[in-house]
Scaffold this active site. Structure first.
Site, PDB file in Angstrom:
ATOM      1  N   ASP A  72       0.873  -1.171   0.000  1.00  0.00           N
ATOM      2  CA  ASP A  72       0.000   0.000   0.000  1.00  0.00           C
ATOM      3  C   ASP A  72       0.904   1.212   0.000  1.00  0.00           C
ATOM      4  O   ASP A  72       1.860   1.294   0.769  1.00  0.00           O
ATOM      5  CB  ASP A  72      -0.964   0.038   1.185  1.00  0.00           C
ATOM      6  N   PHE A 155       4.992   5.320 -13.229  1.00  0.00           N
ATOM      7  CA  PHE A 155       3.523   5.317 -13.332  1.00  0.00           C
ATOM      8  C   PHE A 155       2.974   6.365 -12.369  1.00  0.00           C
ATOM      9  O   PHE A 155       3.733   7.019 -11.644  1.00  0.00           O
ATOM     10  CB  PHE A 155       2.972   3.909 -13.023  1.00  0.00           C
ATOM     11  N   GLY A 156       1.659   6.502 -12.338  1.00  0.00           N
ATOM     12  CA  GLY A 156       0.987   7.344 -11.349  1.00  0.00           C
ATOM     13  C   GLY A 156       1.528   8.770 -11.268  1.00  0.00           C
ATOM     14  O   GLY A 156       1.543   9.516 -12.254  1.00  0.00           O
ATOM     15  N   ASP A 158       4.604   9.745 -10.722  1.00  0.00           N
ATOM     16  CA  ASP A 158       6.039   9.905 -11.023  1.00  0.00           C
ATOM     17  C   ASP A 158       6.350  11.145 -11.886  1.00  0.00           C
ATOM     18  O   ASP A 158       7.380  11.790 -11.652  1.00  0.00           O
ATOM     19  CB  ASP A 158       6.599   8.644 -11.701  1.00  0.00           C
ATOM     20  N   HIS A 183      10.767   4.570  -2.375  1.00  0.00           N
ATOM     21  CA  HIS A 183       9.998   4.078  -1.225  1.00  0.00           C
ATOM     22  C   HIS A 183       9.761   2.571  -1.353  1.00  0.00           C
ATOM     23  O   HIS A 183       9.982   1.802  -0.428  1.00  0.00           O
ATOM     24  CB  HIS A 183       8.687   4.853  -1.157  1.00  0.00           C
TER      25      HIS A 183
HETATM   26  P1  ITT Z   1      -3.180  -2.370  -5.589  1.00  0.00           P
HETATM   27  O1  ITT Z   1      -4.008  -1.942  -4.403  1.00  0.00           O
HETATM   28  O2  ITT Z   1      -3.853  -3.377  -6.460  1.00  0.00           O
HETATM   29  O3  ITT Z   1      -1.784  -2.771  -5.199  1.00  0.00           O
HETATM   30  P2  ITT Z   1      -3.375   0.433  -6.349  1.00  0.00           P
HETATM   31  O4  ITT Z   1      -2.833   1.232  -7.493  1.00  0.00           O
HETATM   32  O5  ITT Z   1      -4.836   0.548  -6.034  1.00  0.00           O
HETATM   33  O6  ITT Z   1      -2.963  -1.109  -6.568  1.00  0.00           O
HETATM   34  P3  ITT Z   1      -2.685   1.645  -3.784  1.00  0.00           P
HETATM   35  O7  ITT Z   1      -4.046   1.580  -3.221  1.00  0.00           O
HETATM   36  O8  ITT Z   1      -1.512   1.265  -2.912  1.00  0.00           O
HETATM   37  O9  ITT Z   1      -2.501   0.758  -5.087  1.00  0.00           O
HETATM   38  O10 ITT Z   1      -2.459   3.118  -4.326  1.00  0.00           O
HETATM   39  C1  ITT Z   1      -1.203   3.555  -4.597  1.00  0.00           C
HETATM   40  C2  ITT Z   1      -1.285   4.758  -5.508  1.00  0.00           C
HETATM   41  O11 ITT Z   1      -0.273   5.694  -5.101  1.00  0.00           O
HETATM   42  C3  ITT Z   1      -0.940   4.382  -6.937  1.00  0.00           C
HETATM   43  O12 ITT Z   1      -2.097   4.025  -7.669  1.00  0.00           O
HETATM   44  C4  ITT Z   1      -0.288   5.664  -7.438  1.00  0.00           C
HETATM   45  O13 ITT Z   1      -1.253   6.603  -7.776  1.00  0.00           O
HETATM   46  C5  ITT Z   1       0.430   6.188  -6.199  1.00  0.00           C
HETATM   47  N1  ITT Z   1       1.812   5.665  -6.165  1.00  0.00           N
HETATM   48  C6  ITT Z   1       2.313   4.728  -5.308  1.00  0.00           C
HETATM   49  N2  ITT Z   1       3.584   4.440  -5.592  1.00  0.00           N
HETATM   50  C7  ITT Z   1       3.914   5.198  -6.651  1.00  0.00           C
HETATM   51  C8  ITT Z   1       5.079   5.329  -7.425  1.00  0.00           C
HETATM   52  O14 ITT Z   1       6.154   4.578  -7.193  1.00  0.00           O
HETATM   53  N3  ITT Z   1       5.075   6.205  -8.431  1.00  0.00           N
HETATM   54  C9  ITT Z   1       3.987   6.929  -8.707  1.00  0.00           C
HETATM   55  N4  ITT Z   1       2.830   6.851  -8.051  1.00  0.00           N
HETATM   56  C10 ITT Z   1       2.784   5.986  -7.027  1.00  0.00           C
END
Ligand code: ITT
Length: 201
Positions: A72, A155-156, A158, A183
């Site tokens: 998470d 992703f996300g 970044d 992280h």
């Molecule tokens: P799972 O629960 O299936 O693992 P999720 O994408 O829903 O996938 P989370 O609830 O942990 O995962 O949400 C994490 C979010 O935080 C992720 O979707 C990104 O938007 C952001 N995030 C986390 N780590 C990141 C990274 O390394 N780089 C960019 N964004 C990140």
């Protein structure tokens, strides 16, 4: 305990790429939820990264009886009261594109400069073992929200996460470079050490 295969309980392909590279030398097959044939969605209604990671790992362990890991993670922006935090995936709705989410964060920080733009990525990895034991590890990556979206990797969030010490955005790092600094890389390496000890015990 069965150590030939562990399941990593994530549906996020970006996380999986990073996880697979770091766990490569553990000598264990890392199966995704998809590969394990699991389609259930685990509700993430905790208020901390730890609670949510443990919830995901335990739910899939109870379903499969195997060693299960879960991640998470999220972005904390200090000037936005640590938003989006545990709501990072849900911020503005799951279906909103990251371009829109990232542009919104940039707009919300208009007028702020330097240290006022401080932020961090947080990752908690949880392991749920079939005998009921639960372990967690945590890693963070400190940085700032940049002034634009930059880079094609990762992703996300970044593309808006700027690393002042490295002079680049997180999305400009290769997979190897990001895993060294991130992280997730830090939390996963700590978890890998814990798992090695358990495997050898
Ligand atoms: P799972 O629960 O299936 O693992 P999720 O994408 O829903 O996938 P989370 O609830 O942990 O995962 O949400 C994490 C979010 O935080 C992720 O979707 C990104 O938007 C952001 N995030 C986390 N780590 C990141 C990274 O390394 N780089 C960019 N964004 C990140």
């Amino acid at each position: 305990m069965q150590w030939d295969t562990i399941i990593f309980a994530t549906g996020n392909e970006g996380k999986l790429r990073e996880i697979r590279m770091i766990m490569e030398d553990l000598g264990v097959r890392v199966q995704s939820l998809k590969e394990a044939g699991i389609t259930i969605e685990v509700e993430e209604n905790g208020t901390t990264f730890e609670e949510n990671a443990v919830m995901k790992a335990k739910a899939i362990m109870e379903l499969t009886g195997q060693v299960v890991l879960a991640d998470d993670s999220g972005l904390e922006v200090d000037a936005l009261n640590k938003e989006p935090g545990v709501y990072s995936a849900r911020y503005m709705g799951y279906d909103t594109s990251y371009h829109v989410k990232n542009q919104t964060i940039l707009e919300r920080l208009e007028g702020k400069t330097g240290e006022e733009r401080s932020a961090r990525f947080v990752c908690v990895i949880a392991a749920a073992l079939p005998d009921g034991r639960v372990l967690t590890t945590r890693g963070t990556m400190e940085g700032q929200i940049g002034y634009e979206e930059k880079g094609e990797h990762g992703f996300g969030y970044d593309p808006i996460f700027y690393l002042p010490d490295d002079g680049c955005y997180s999305a400009e790092l290769s997979l190897e470079q990001k895993n060294q600094l991130s992280h997730r890389g830090k939390a996963l390496r700590l978890m890998k050490e814990e798992l090695k000890k358990l495997k050898e015990a």
